[in-house]
Enzyme design. Sequence first.
Site, PDB file in Angstrom:
ATOM      1  N   GLU A  62      14.189  12.293 -34.678  1.00 54.32           N
ATOM      2  CA  GLU A  62      14.272  13.127 -33.467  1.00 54.32           C
ATOM      3  C   GLU A  62      12.860  13.593 -33.168  1.00 54.32           C
ATOM      4  O   GLU A  62      12.368  14.560 -33.769  1.00 54.32           O
ATOM      5  CB  GLU A  62      15.213  14.313 -33.713  1.00 54.32           C
ATOM      6  CG  GLU A  62      16.673  13.922 -33.887  1.00 54.32           C
ATOM      7  CD  GLU A  62      17.350  13.487 -32.592  1.00 54.32           C
ATOM      8  OE1 GLU A  62      16.841  13.840 -31.505  1.00 54.32           O
ATOM      9  OE2 GLU A  62      18.367  12.786 -32.660  1.00 54.32           O
TER      10      GLU A  62
ATOM     11  N   CYS B 282      11.603  20.535 -27.501  1.00 56.25           N
ATOM     12  CA  CYS B 282      11.294  19.105 -27.352  1.00 56.25           C
ATOM     13  C   CYS B 282      11.702  18.584 -25.988  1.00 56.25           C
ATOM     14  O   CYS B 282      11.189  17.561 -25.539  1.00 56.25           O
ATOM     15  CB  CYS B 282      11.989  18.325 -28.456  1.00 56.25           C
ATOM     16  SG  CYS B 282      13.746  18.647 -28.524  1.00 56.25           S
TER      17      CYS B 282
HETATM   18  P1  NAD Z   1       6.631  20.653 -38.445  1.00 58.21           P
HETATM   19  O1  NAD Z   1       5.183  20.873 -38.629  1.00 58.21           O
HETATM   20  O2  NAD Z   1       7.582  21.718 -38.869  1.00 58.21           O
HETATM   21  O3  NAD Z   1       6.985  19.275 -39.171  1.00 58.21           O
HETATM   22  C1  NAD Z   1       8.304  18.787 -39.220  1.00 58.21           C
HETATM   23  C2  NAD Z   1       8.670  18.517 -40.672  1.00 58.21           C
HETATM   24  O4  NAD Z   1       7.846  17.472 -41.165  1.00 58.21           O
HETATM   25  C3  NAD Z   1       8.447  19.723 -41.570  1.00 58.21           C
HETATM   26  O5  NAD Z   1       9.567  19.893 -42.381  1.00 58.21           O
HETATM   27  C4  NAD Z   1       7.188  19.371 -42.332  1.00 58.21           C
HETATM   28  O6  NAD Z   1       7.174  19.905 -43.633  1.00 58.21           O
HETATM   29  C5  NAD Z   1       7.221  17.864 -42.374  1.00 58.21           C
HETATM   30  N1  NAD Z   1       5.878  17.290 -42.383  1.00 58.21           N
HETATM   31  C6  NAD Z   1       4.807  17.693 -41.669  1.00 58.21           C
HETATM   32  N2  NAD Z   1       3.735  16.907 -41.929  1.00 58.21           N
HETATM   33  C7  NAD Z   1       4.162  15.989 -42.817  1.00 58.21           C
HETATM   34  C8  NAD Z   1       3.521  14.899 -43.491  1.00 58.21           C
HETATM   35  N3  NAD Z   1       2.257  14.609 -43.275  1.00 58.21           N
HETATM   36  N4  NAD Z   1       4.266  14.161 -44.351  1.00 58.21           N
HETATM   37  C9  NAD Z   1       5.567  14.452 -44.556  1.00 58.21           C
HETATM   38  N5  NAD Z   1       6.201  15.480 -43.970  1.00 58.21           N
HETATM   39  C10 NAD Z   1       5.526  16.234 -43.117  1.00 58.21           C
HETATM   40  O7  NAD Z   1       7.013  20.364 -36.933  1.00 58.21           O
HETATM   41  P2  NAD Z   1       6.193  19.640 -35.759  1.00 58.21           P
HETATM   42  O8  NAD Z   1       6.065  18.214 -36.048  1.00 58.21           O
HETATM   43  O9  NAD Z   1       5.013  20.448 -35.386  1.00 58.21           O
HETATM   44  O10 NAD Z   1       7.296  19.883 -34.616  1.00 58.21           O
HETATM   45  C11 NAD Z   1       6.999  19.771 -33.277  1.00 58.21           C
HETATM   46  C12 NAD Z   1       7.317  18.366 -32.827  1.00 58.21           C
HETATM   47  O11 NAD Z   1       8.694  18.102 -33.077  1.00 58.21           O
HETATM   48  C13 NAD Z   1       7.136  18.161 -31.344  1.00 58.21           C
HETATM   49  O12 NAD Z   1       6.624  16.883 -31.125  1.00 58.21           O
HETATM   50  C14 NAD Z   1       8.533  18.257 -30.790  1.00 58.21           C
HETATM   51  O13 NAD Z   1       8.744  17.588 -29.567  1.00 58.21           O
HETATM   52  C15 NAD Z   1       9.319  17.646 -31.905  1.00 58.21           C
HETATM   53  N6  NAD Z   1      10.696  18.141 -31.872  1.00 58.21           N
HETATM   54  C16 NAD Z   1      11.671  17.255 -31.620  1.00 58.21           C
HETATM   55  C17 NAD Z   1      12.971  17.697 -31.540  1.00 58.21           C
HETATM   56  C18 NAD Z   1      14.090  16.739 -31.253  1.00 58.21           C
HETATM   57  O14 NAD Z   1      15.230  17.115 -31.503  1.00 58.21           O
HETATM   58  N7  NAD Z   1      13.828  15.553 -30.752  1.00 58.21           N
HETATM   59  C19 NAD Z   1      13.276  19.053 -31.705  1.00 58.21           C
HETATM   60  C20 NAD Z   1      12.208  19.925 -31.970  1.00 58.21           C
HETATM   61  C21 NAD Z   1      10.929  19.467 -32.054  1.00 58.21           C
END
Ligand code: NAD
Length: 470
Positions: A210, A244
């Site tokens: 997602e 998102c």
């Molecule tokens: P985040 O930083 O919380 O990361 C998401 C998860 O990935 C966390 O649990 C984190 O620990 C893990 N993570 C981060 N870096 C990592 C790595 N290098 N290796 C392994 N795991 C890792 O969240 P984010 O990515 O900043 O979230 C924002 C993004 O998520 C935006 O792009 C947004 O559009 C997207 N998003 C999508 C949805 C959806 O349902 N499609 C919903 C909310 C957010």
Amino acid sequence: MTTFTDSLLRLRGAFVSGKSQPVDFRINQLNALIQLLEENEVALLSVLYQDLHKCKFEAMIAEIDFVKNEAIYTLNNIRSWMEPEIVEKTYITRMDQCFIQKEPFGLVLIIAAWSHPIQLLLMPLIGAIAAGNCVVLKPSEVSVQTTALLSKLIPKYLDKECFAVFNGGPVETRKLLQFKFDYIFYTGNSIVGKLIMKAAAEHLTPVTLELGGKNPCYIDQSFHLESTAQRLAWGCFFNVGQCCVSPDYLLCSREVQDQLIPAIGQCLERFYGKDPRESPDYGRIGSDDHFKQLQQLLTSGRIVIGGESDSQDRYIAPTVLVDVQESDPVMQKEIFGPILPIINVNSMGEAIAFINKQQNPLAVYVFATNSKVVNEMLQKTSSGGFCSNDNLVQMILNTLPFGGIGYSGIGAYHGKFSFDTFSHKRACVLKSAGLEKLHSARYPPYTQQKLSWLLWATQVRKRDCSCCLL
Ligand code: NAD
């Protein structure tokens, strides 16, 4: 002392024992999740406020009640979803029972993001429980307080042998990913999404991703000024634009822009007052890192609304940018914050061409009273979801799938789509040991007569499909 590996082996052992599979167990766990939300509402609201300055209204409709409704909807339907699905048969399988059995994958890993820390962790969990899986939950380390509270509450309410929370950031997540899971469900940005998919590929583990992206929003000249301004001012700045499915940028003519900007400005003042920083309904950016990235985007184009920021408070005012070029930093990646750039286009055709040049977004929006415009946008673009004359709302209906396409994600969930996501569809044919004469035609020595009979018995007959042609 139990190690990381021991804990994962214990969870896998619980799945193998069959504990998570009886329908009554699934129902009990879903009820326990509802109880968790109900009994801890005040505490959950408090941590959401601490992490994101999230007001009660937005926390209830997009997190606590949202998840509760999903759990109730699942409870209302779980027995019928679990039923084997009887399939159409050919002549040769007429005497057999042919059906799809929905079975759990096994041990599932759910990795969540920080922007809606309760929703993004618990919504997929509902589907995973309903489908009979055991689950490892990895909440986001960014939403510190909410993650801490959920990590405490989940083992208190859910069965500890089947469900566990693992905490940590990228390092710990990478460590977790070295283990073989039977399904991985990840919510977050596309760059990490690729890492998750690579790690899953090592074990040939199926994934749902997602992800995010830049959601375009076309405002046609036939737009309704009042409702468009109001709905956009709400949708673009709900959760401070950290959704998102928030519109990422507007596409419209200069004439439309000139009408829209003052109207959006008035709506924002009505919603949040003269200084949104003072509004109890306006949130904050999720982390210092994200704040810094957003602040750099304020230099793109020209600010016509907002633009104020305060790093101490991680505050960025609802901001609208004009004179934005495709090459500006604000157009290079998803914004995920309260900054709304406007790109000028002269026609719907130009808007469609612009959208189709980018990666597939999670949502495409169009504001138009002319239904031909709405239909053309729908037919000529592709995205995870689509909504006309509104934004965000396509994701609140659990009878619609929620997910992306291409760069915005793989797979979908919510409602029955969640149950299906976390269920393996097992193709089953139950035959009797008798009626061997019926089968004799398939055995060598092959003859033309046997072949003719088999071809007839396995034939799929063509139906008149002219009514399907548009
Ligand atoms: P985040 O930083 O919380 O990361 C998401 C998860 O990935 C966390 O649990 C984190 O620990 C893990 N993570 C981060 N870096 C990592 C790595 N290098 N290796 C392994 N795991 C890792 O969240 P984010 O990515 O900043 O979230 C924002 C993004 O998520 C935006 O792009 C947004 O559009 C997207 N998003 C999508 C949805 C959806 O349902 N499609 C919903 C909310 C957010």
